[in-house]
Structure formats: structure tokens, C-alpha cells
Design a protein around this motif. Structure first.
Motif, PDB file in Angstrom:
ATOM      1  N   VAL A  51      32.739  27.173  40.883  1.00 56.97           N
ATOM      2  CA  VAL A  51      33.156  28.469  41.433  1.00 56.97           C
ATOM      3  C   VAL A  51      32.406  29.596  40.736  1.00 56.97           C
ATOM      4  CG1 VAL A  51      35.082  30.066  41.765  1.00 56.97           C
ATOM      5  CG2 VAL A  51      35.472  27.592  41.948  1.00 56.97           C
ATOM      6  N   ALA A  52      31.754  30.444  41.530  1.00 59.00           N
ATOM      7  CA  ALA A  52      31.166  31.692  41.043  1.00 59.00           C
ATOM      8  C   ALA A  52      31.856  32.840  41.758  1.00 59.00           C
ATOM      9  CB  ALA A  52      29.664  31.726  41.300  1.00 59.00           C
ATOM     10  N   ARG A  53      32.380  33.799  40.995  1.00 60.75           N
ATOM     11  CA  ARG A  53      33.181  34.884  41.579  1.00 60.75           C
ATOM     12  C   ARG A  53      32.496  36.235  41.404  1.00 60.75           C
ATOM     13  NH1 ARG A  53      36.499  35.623  38.246  1.00 60.75           N
ATOM     14  NH2 ARG A  53      37.882  37.036  39.365  1.00 60.75           N
ATOM     15  N   PHE A  54      32.654  37.084  42.428  1.00 56.83           N
ATOM     16  CA  PHE A  54      32.110  38.442  42.406  1.00 56.83           C
ATOM     17  C   PHE A  54      33.226  39.439  42.663  1.00 56.83           C
ATOM     18  CE2 PHE A  54      28.435  35.889  43.025  1.00 56.83           C
ATOM     19  CZ  PHE A  54      27.375  36.609  42.493  1.00 56.83           C
ATOM     20  N   GLY A  55      33.154  40.559  41.940  1.00 57.71           N
ATOM     21  CA  GLY A  55      34.095  41.647  42.146  1.00 57.71           C
ATOM     22  C   GLY A  55      33.374  42.971  42.032  1.00 57.71           C
ATOM     23  N   ASP A  56      34.115  44.035  41.806  1.00 58.42           N
ATOM     24  CA  ASP A  56      33.503  45.358  41.743  1.00 58.42           C
ATOM     25  C   ASP A  56      32.532  45.479  40.571  1.00 58.42           C
ATOM     26  OD1 ASP A  56      35.707  45.167  40.018  1.00 58.42           O
ATOM     27  OD2 ASP A  56      36.047  47.328  40.036  1.00 58.42           O
ATOM     28  N   GLY A  57      32.848  44.855  39.440  1.00 62.92           N
ATOM     29  CA  GLY A  57      31.980  44.940  38.277  1.00 62.92           C
ATOM     30  C   GLY A  57      30.630  44.296  38.509  1.00 62.92           C
ATOM     31  N   GLU A  58      30.613  43.142  39.153  1.00 62.19           N
ATOM     32  CA  GLU A  58      29.352  42.450  39.426  1.00 62.19           C
ATOM     33  C   GLU A  58      28.450  43.277  40.345  1.00 62.19           C
ATOM     34  OE1 GLU A  58      31.906  39.754  37.514  1.00 62.19           O
ATOM     35  OE2 GLU A  58      32.324  40.915  39.332  1.00 62.19           O
TER      36      GLU A  58
END
Length: 297
Positions: A51-58
Motif C-alpha cells: 500500500v502506498a498512500r497519498f494525501g494533502d502533504g504528498e
């Protein structure tokens, strides 16, 4: 990442831009397809996916902007772009479920995402593939952002199934201390830890990766290192590991147990989203200290 919230600026202006951009992208059929939390956890369990996750920081780092606990760099930006645009078998790309509807979230969470999407919605759309099915980054946020908490317990129990009766290696910031003082990982066979920098972990990326590659491949690797975890999960998957960017799951579990209404400090743990963010350098828990197999600082 949930930013430390102080209500400043024009929410109405941000909301108007958010609505306009969302309507335009929907018209152009560019709204990304994000599966549910339940479908995402099932995929991880059944397929043993990384699993690789993306959010606002990325996204902000991809654009060359610093965030609170990670300085931007060209290398990190390019690596995050590489992972987000990848289509590798056996690893799922998770993004926030915020692009079509925000009604399920608390007002504070809605405010944060409206502000973010008003500025970055176009960049998200440009970076994502409208034909791709994305998985849900909020598997690690089952509690604090939701208006209703009725599904929280079920979702925590579901995510615990990912490491049920598994030998796990936790790669985390030196003050994160996942599972310390709670039962989040009590169903595992064993726990070992690699401790890394709490701030700017990507500056030690090569050393962290090399240390992680010493791990036996029958372990499940759980990574809590902010944006560094996104890249590390991808690279370890390439090496044949099941590696999961597990994000804030432990802090979320603590808030759930505390019945917190919003982000607050958790004793003995680095809580970057709390206004009163303090954690001791060391803890005296014998079991925790015996779990540490390496330190990369």
C-alpha cells in the motif's frame, strides 16, 4: 495530514472556488474513482497487497512545498510522482475519498479539504488517471474525521486483520511508538521495530531502505514515516516485500479509545496534528525497547 486548524482566511472564497473547480472536472469526467475503506482493506487482505498512500502533504511536496515535518526536495517530488503514476501489480495506490462528496466528514475536516482542494484540485486531476480505480487512503483514518463513528470499531477490527497472526516489522519515527499502551497489534505473532527520524525522514532514505532490505520477506512491513512511507512501501514492494504505508492508524486508535472529538496530544507519542505536540525522547517500556532491532537517525 490534518493541518493544525486555526480558522483564518475566507472560507467562502475557498468554497466558491472549490465548487467551481469540482463542477468543471466533473463536466470533463476527470473526477477520480476512489473505492470504499471496506473494499480497500479487503483488497489488502485477499491479495496481500502493498500500500502506498497519498494525501494533502504528498501533493504539496510534489509541488515543491515544505510541510511541517518534511522539507521538500526535487528527489522526493519526483519519487512521489513516480509512485502516484505507477501501475505495478501487487501494490495499490490510495488517495483520499474527498473528490466527489464531503458530507460524511466533520465540519473541521470539510473546511480543511475545501481549502486544500480549492488550491490543488487541478493538480490532483492532472496527476491522476481518470481511467484508474484508486483505493482509499482513509483506511488509516477510521475515526476522527467522520461525523458518524458507528463504523469506527468495525473498521479498526477490519484493518487489524491485515496483520493477524503475522510477524510484523514497524518502520516508524523514533517518537511514534505504534501500539505502545494499546492493543492495536496484540493479534500479531511478533513485533520488531526500526526507528527513524521523526522529522525529515527522507534525508535518511537510502539508509532506511538498506536497513529494511535486511528483513526476512515472510514479515509484513508497516511503515509510519509520512511521505517517506509512500516511497518506501513502493520500493520495498519492488524488492518482494508486502509493505504497507500505515500512516496515522495508531494515533487514530488512541483518539478512538479516548473518545476525542478532534486532534489532541497523545501521551508518550509524537502527535504532529495536535496543537500541544510533545513527546519524551525515551520511554521506559521494556517490551517496546526490546522490539527495536535497528535505529537510523
Amino acid at each position: 495530514m490534518i493541518e493544525k486548524i486555526r480558522f483564518k482566511g475566507s472560507f467562502y472564497k475557498a468554497n466558491a472556488r472549490y465548487v467551481a473547480v469540482k463542477s468543471y472536472l466533473r463536466y470533463k469526467n476527470l473526477t477520480p474513482n476512489v473505492l470504499s475503506v471496506e473494499s480497500t482493506v479487503k483488497k489488502i487482505i485477499v491479495s496481500k497487497s502493498s500500500v502506498a498512500r497519498f494525501g494533502d502533504g504528498e501533493i504539496r511536496l510534489m509541488r515543491g512545498e515544505d510541510i511541517e515535518f518534511q522539507n521538500a526536495s526535487k528527489e522526493l517530488s519526483l519519487r512521489l510522482q513516480e509512485v502516484l503514476r505507477s501501475n505495478e501489480k501487487g501494490i495499490i495506490i490510495c488517495i483520499p475519498d474527498v473528490f466527489s462528496n464531503l458530507n460524511q466528514y466533520k465540519d473541521k475536516a470539510k473546511y480543511i479539504w475545501i481549502k486544500h482542494l480549492a488550491k490543488y484540485y487541478g493538480y490532483w486531476a492532472k496527476s491522476l488517471n481518470s481511467d484508474t480505480i484508486y483505493y482509499n487512503a482513509f483506511i488509516t483514518r477510521p475515526y476522527i474525521i467522520y461525523k458518524s463513528i458507528t463504523l469506527a470499531n468495525e473498521r479498526f477490527n477490519s484493518i487489524k486483520s491485515v496483520w493477524h497472526e503475522k510477524n510484523i516489522i514497524i518502520i516508524e519515527g523514533s517518537k511514534s511508538r505504534l501500539g505502545l499502551g494499546n492493543d492495536l497489534f496484540d493479534n500479531t505473532k511478533s513485533i520488531k521495530r526500526i526507528l527513524c527520524p521523526t522529522v525529515n525522514a527522507f534525508s535518511k532514505y537510502n539508509d532506511i531502505l538498506e536497513e529494511a532490505k535486511k528483513i526476512r520477506k515472510d514479515n509484513v512491513i508497516l511503515i509510519a514515516l509520512g511521505p517517506t512511507a509512500t516511497v518506501l512501501a513502493y520500493d520495498l514492494h519492488q524488492e518482494g516485500y508486502q509493505a504497507i504505508d500505515i500512516g496515522h492508524i495508531d494515533i487514530e486508535y488512541e483518539w478512538y479509545k479516548m473518545k476525542a472529538n478532534w486532534t489532541i496530544n497523545v501521551p508518550d507519542k509524537h502527535t504532529n496534528e495536535a496543537l500541544d505536540n510533545k513527546a519524551p525522547e525515551h520511554v521506559s517500556d521494556v517490551t517496546y525497547n526490546l522490539q527495536i532491532i535497528a535505529t537510523v537517525l
